[in-house]
Scaffold this motif. Structure first.
Motif, PDB file in Angstrom:
ATOM      1  N   PHE A  75       4.836 -11.006  -7.496  1.00 49.76           N
ATOM      2  CA  PHE A  75       3.570 -10.380  -7.127  1.00 49.76           C
ATOM      3  C   PHE A  75       3.816  -9.281  -6.169  1.00 49.76           C
ATOM      4  O   PHE A  75       4.393  -9.342  -5.438  1.00 49.76           O
ATOM      5  CB  PHE A  75       2.540 -11.652  -6.368  1.00 49.76           C
ATOM      6  CG  PHE A  75       1.276 -10.798  -5.845  1.00 49.76           C
ATOM      7  CD1 PHE A  75       0.443 -10.298  -6.701  1.00 49.76           C
ATOM      8  CD2 PHE A  75       1.116 -10.639  -4.608  1.00 49.76           C
ATOM      9  CE1 PHE A  75      -0.902  -9.682  -6.424  1.00 49.76           C
ATOM     10  CE2 PHE A  75       0.032 -10.098  -4.201  1.00 49.76           C
ATOM     11  CZ  PHE A  75      -0.856  -9.543  -4.785  1.00 49.76           C
ATOM     12  N   ARG A  76       3.006  -8.333  -6.385  1.00 49.84           N
ATOM     13  CA  ARG A  76       2.865  -7.049  -5.464  1.00 49.84           C
ATOM     14  C   ARG A  76       1.722  -6.743  -4.975  1.00 49.84           C
ATOM     15  O   ARG A  76       0.704  -6.439  -6.011  1.00 49.84           O
ATOM     16  CB  ARG A  76       3.712  -5.939  -6.225  1.00 49.84           C
ATOM     17  CG  ARG A  76       3.404  -4.575  -5.318  1.00 49.84           C
ATOM     18  CD  ARG A  76       4.089  -3.423  -5.611  1.00 49.84           C
ATOM     19  NE  ARG A  76       5.433  -3.679  -4.728  1.00 49.84           N
ATOM     20  CZ  ARG A  76       6.622  -2.932  -5.359  1.00 49.84           C
ATOM     21  NH1 ARG A  76       6.495  -2.222  -6.364  1.00 49.84           N
ATOM     22  NH2 ARG A  76       7.809  -3.154  -4.943  1.00 49.84           N
ATOM     23  N   PRO A  77       1.330  -6.938  -3.800  1.00 50.59           N
ATOM     24  CA  PRO A  77      -0.096  -6.610  -3.292  1.00 50.59           C
ATOM     25  C   PRO A  77      -0.343  -5.050  -3.351  1.00 50.59           C
ATOM     26  O   PRO A  77       0.660  -4.192  -3.402  1.00 50.59           O
ATOM     27  CB  PRO A  77      -0.008  -7.024  -1.936  1.00 50.59           C
ATOM     28  CG  PRO A  77       1.283  -6.992  -1.586  1.00 50.59           C
ATOM     29  CD  PRO A  77       2.147  -7.178  -2.647  1.00 50.59           C
ATOM     30  N   PHE A  78      -1.516  -4.712  -3.593  1.00 46.14           N
ATOM     31  CA  PHE A  78      -2.075  -3.302  -3.590  1.00 46.14           C
ATOM     32  C   PHE A  78      -2.069  -2.890  -1.869  1.00 46.14           C
ATOM     33  O   PHE A  78      -2.747  -3.397  -1.286  1.00 46.14           O
ATOM     34  CB  PHE A  78      -3.486  -3.591  -4.272  1.00 46.14           C
ATOM     35  CG  PHE A  78      -4.315  -2.079  -3.912  1.00 46.14           C
ATOM     36  CD1 PHE A  78      -3.514  -0.823  -4.298  1.00 46.14           C
ATOM     37  CD2 PHE A  78      -5.606  -2.083  -3.784  1.00 46.14           C
ATOM     38  CE1 PHE A  78      -4.415   0.367  -4.114  1.00 46.14           C
ATOM     39  CE2 PHE A  78      -6.316  -0.734  -3.828  1.00 46.14           C
ATOM     40  CZ  PHE A  78      -5.754   0.494  -3.811  1.00 46.14           C
ATOM     41  N   GLY A  79      -1.338  -1.781  -1.676  1.00 46.34           N
ATOM     42  CA  GLY A  79      -1.332  -1.303  -0.308  1.00 46.34           C
ATOM     43  C   GLY A  79      -2.133  -0.401  -0.066  1.00 46.34           C
ATOM     44  O   GLY A  79      -2.434  -0.048   1.132  1.00 46.34           O
ATOM     45  N   GLY A  80      -2.789   0.450  -1.001  1.00 44.39           N
ATOM     46  CA  GLY A  80      -3.545   1.604  -0.664  1.00 44.39           C
ATOM     47  C   GLY A  80      -2.781   2.757  -0.159  1.00 44.39           C
ATOM     48  O   GLY A  80      -2.767   3.027   1.162  1.00 44.39           O
TER      49      GLY A  80
END
Length: 215
Positions: free
Chosen positions: A100-105
């Motif tokens: 899983f990779r989080p959305f960093g913005g």
């Protein structure tokens, strides 16, 4: 010299993803593709994800909508809406380790990446959370990102680079980046370093707290 892990976010894309796959095949390299559930939910996106898998690459969850970082999403259904839906779509085509990779913005790191509820879900479902340390901004500078990325390799031993197969124009520079990196003596691998994995197969690491919002 650096060891580089290639990761591609926000796909699958009908033009960008095949372009990336062709370059990787030419150089016999493997990568991890963090896909969006909203693309997997389409027949074309699913077919491209299957091609990614069949050509020896890894698939990971990058949320469903890529709209709001999980640490900032106050919706009661955020985890199921973003993680659960994408997980179900991925589970039908990917049976390997759960990434899983989080959305960093914009590639930012910080407590906006995860909520406590998201952490509980990732632990329960035995995911590895994959962060990054080189973000050359290919979506902002399609022509200049590759030279910038090569320069940034010199500042690390272990690199997890964020690129976007959703940006087909930018991915025209991938061949240059890979070729020059190899010429300079850098190596490519797929194993993520501990510094970029605050959760590994559902086990939280000591630095996890810096990426979790206080709610």
């Amino acid at each position: 010299m650096a060891t580089v892990r290639l990761t591609f976010d926000n796909g699958p894309h009908p033009v960008g993803t095949p372009r990336v796959l062709d370059v990787l095949a030419k150089h016999d390299l493997a990568a991890t593709f963090f896909v969006l559930g909203k693309h997997l939910a389409t027949p074309g996106g699913r077919a491209l994800a299957e091609r990614v898998r069949d050509e020896g690459h890894r698939l990971g969850n990058h949320s469903y909508s890529h709209a709001v970082p999980l640490g900032l999403d106050r919706g009661a259904d955020a985890v199921e809406r973003e993680l659960g839906r994408t997980h179900e779509l991925l589970a039908s085509i990917w049976h390997g380790p759960r990434w899983f990779r989080p959305f960093g913005g914009g590639g930012r790191l910080g407590p906006h990446l995860l909520s406590p509820a998201a952490v509980r879900w990732l632990v329960e479902h035995q995911h590895t959370c994959v962060l990054w340390n080189v973000v050359p901004g290919d979506w902002q500078d399609p022509e200049g990102w590759s030279a910038r990325a090569l320069h940034e390799l010199g500042g690390h031993d272990d690199v997890v680079i964020v690129l976007h197969d959703s940006e087909p124009e930018a991915m025209q520079g991938l061949e240059y980046f890979v070729t020059r990196a190899l010429d300079q003596g850098h190596a490519f691998d797929v194993g993520f370093p501990p510094s970029c994995t605050p959760i590994v197969a559902g086990i939280p690491g000591p630095d996890l707290g810096r990426y979790v919002a206080i709610q």
